[in-house]
Design an enzyme around this catalytic site. Sequence first.
Site, PDB file in Angstrom:
ATOM      1  N   ASP A  53      -4.874   2.104   1.258  1.00  0.00           N
ATOM      2  CA  ASP A  53      -3.630   2.920   1.209  1.00  0.00           C
ATOM      3  C   ASP A  53      -2.901   2.512   2.378  1.00  0.00           C
ATOM      4  O   ASP A  53      -3.167   1.694   3.234  1.00  0.00           O
ATOM      5  CB  ASP A  53      -4.235   4.434   1.311  1.00  0.00           C
ATOM      6  CG  ASP A  53      -3.119   5.399   0.718  1.00  0.00           C
ATOM      7  OD1 ASP A  53      -1.968   4.867   0.453  1.00  0.00           O
ATOM      8  OD2 ASP A  53      -3.671   6.577   0.773  1.00  0.00           O
ATOM      9  N   ASP A  87       1.287   9.337  -6.803  1.00  0.00           N
ATOM     10  CA  ASP A  87       0.644  10.615  -6.335  1.00  0.00           C
ATOM     11  C   ASP A  87       0.916  11.659  -7.330  1.00  0.00           C
ATOM     12  O   ASP A  87       0.419  12.873  -7.106  1.00  0.00           O
ATOM     13  CB  ASP A  87       1.011  10.955  -4.937  1.00  0.00           C
ATOM     14  CG  ASP A  87       0.242  10.260  -3.817  1.00  0.00           C
ATOM     15  OD1 ASP A  87      -0.729   9.560  -4.287  1.00  0.00           O
ATOM     16  OD2 ASP A  87       0.668  10.172  -2.709  1.00  0.00           O
TER      17      ASP A  87
END
Length: 723
Positions: A468, A537
């Site tokens: 990430d 997301d």
Amino acid sequence: MPTRPVPSSTGASRRVELDEDSGTVLLRTDQGAYVFRVDRAAGIVRHVHWGAALPLADAVALPPWSEHDNSFAGRWDGTEEYPVDGGARFGVPAFEVRFADGSSPVEATVQDVVLLDHDHVAVLLRDRTRPLAWQLHYRVPPDGDVVERWVEFAHTGTSQDGDVLLVRYASAHWPLPHRPDWRLSSVHGGWSAEGRLQRTALPVGETALGSRRGHTGHHANPWAALDAGDAGEEHGEVWVVALAASGSWRITAQRTAAGRTGVLVNEGHEGAELRLRPGGRHRTAASLALHTAHGFGGASRAFHRHLRGHVLPCPGEVRPVLYNSWEATGFDVSEENQIALARRAAAVGAELFVLDDGWFRGRDDDRSGLGDWTPHPTRFPRGLRPLADEVHRLGMAFGLWVEPEMVNADSDLYRARPEWVVHLPDRVATELRHQLVLDFSRPEVTEWAFGWLSQVVTENAVDFLKWDFNRSFTEAGVAAGGPDARRVHVEHARGLYRVLDRLRAEFPRLRIEACAGGGGRVDPGILGRTDQVWTSDNTDAVDRLRIQHGFSQLYPAHVMSAWVTDSPNPLTGRAVPLRFRFHSAMAGVLGIGGDLTRWTDAELAETAELVAVYKDIRPVVQHGEQFRLLAPGEGPLTAVQYLDGDRAVVLVWRPSTAFGPQEPPLRLRGLESAARYRDEDTGREWSGATLMGFGLPLPDLPAGDCASGMIRLRRVEGSGRDA
Ligand code: DGJ
């Protein structure tokens, strides 16, 4: 007409030809051609043609674009393969330098044109008097329609010449042919709203897309498609350019009043200078481009084929169905709650269990812990290994979330190594999500990252990393300062590549998902060293249709990670039936991200069924060709078709219902007209001609909003595709 022999005789078909007399180079792709001409006397590399296939004799005879001849004209603007900053040129240069005396004009001379292989040619240039040489490289992979370009710069002088600053260093300038008009397609967006496709007329002037964020960005993606305003999803000429890099970038489409159009593709945005010391070299990132006569869909499929055939590390694999803990447990992870989730995930058919954020020391929320990569002492008192072992015992692979490029100020790492961040010591270090960026252009930082990553992977038998990156750069510069301090906008990502490459070499079975707060780092560069990307997301199954539509313009379903999460969706509050959520996520690499411990037995049973269906269609979705039948937002229905050999899969969604006329049948694509196809669920059979001409009669969708369907077709008679 003499042509220079190709040095290595590999038996592969010749993709590059050079006519010595005229200096003409012809690059052949499967469907088309790219032609330029090297004018040795003038020191210019002129563009000739990019489009339909043509023979070398024609390429040699084609006239270059005629020059203007008045005292205000940019004589060569828009006509060159790699315009320098010098002479009567007034467009955006492909490269720009500052020599040690502060001057910038470049005077190019051609040294040579070299066929380096049957598919690779380089034009060698240098400045007439200054210590700078540059090589334009062109490579045409053995199949497909992509042309790959990059440039290599070298400082050819001594310490007496001083340094040369590369102010701008495009990977390529892609001149386009003559058309009365041009239209630009690209994506824009933001966090949780990636991939919004836009098509706009290209004005005369300079139109720039890009990222100054140090990473690829949610707000734009490094590709652009150009057409003359007449292309459709499945017809018409389309030209696509892209950049294989993951730092800051810029793509500039330039249309001159004199009727020339071209696109510059750059790593780095303004102000990301690179310093070349005497003897120093710089190789730009690659720019990939293609031309197709088969519309935007044809362009996407050609690019997907290229990524699968020449970029992805493991293109032959199918990606596993994963479970990810993030939306279920957030930071509140523990050995117990993860084992509870893992057992349910295994029971519904997941093949990979990923422990997301929160597993390491000091990570109770997003304010602390990044940098201290040892297991959280109270959440995982026995370390991660017992969880990893249980996941393996359940028959799943074990995946782990990491964010190696970041540090919280509240961490032991930052307290020990404050100088490792990209933020400047005497400036405010802006925190975003309470974190700072580590400078991966520094070897000691990447060495540290590789060290702890390889230890964590080894000690915990990690099969998969979710990598990430949760903030953009601010006040970025290398701690050493100097005129090229902002090179970190380019070199950070190169440091990241080195760590990823090393990890893959050390752990060949390790698979990696790229993520940057969702889709903030999706590009052909990162896809060369990762296996899939976390698309967004935003896991709302309806919003995802639009995001996935934008994603598919360049990237294949094979890398598009998509999860089924809880309903109502935590981000949008929309309630969506489980089936629709699955159908939306089945359009890519299926994952599950809901809190399975709260799903009912009926939901878990339906989940297990849908996961089994996905495993059946997965090779078609992940390895097949994709046809966007109906785009989201253009009507009540959205539909996508995948085709692989004798199988086709169609997914169709109706996010919201409205009273109105019956929807027409779905006209499928790419089938063999004479073959018959059986619907594997109903047993009904249709000819390919009917399915493409009349269309597939729509399945009965449930009444109301958020209805969806899936059709599996198998060819039962006939062989091969229509020519
Ligand atoms: C952003 C990612 O996109 C999410 O999936 C999750 O991993 C969080 N970061 C964790 O901090």
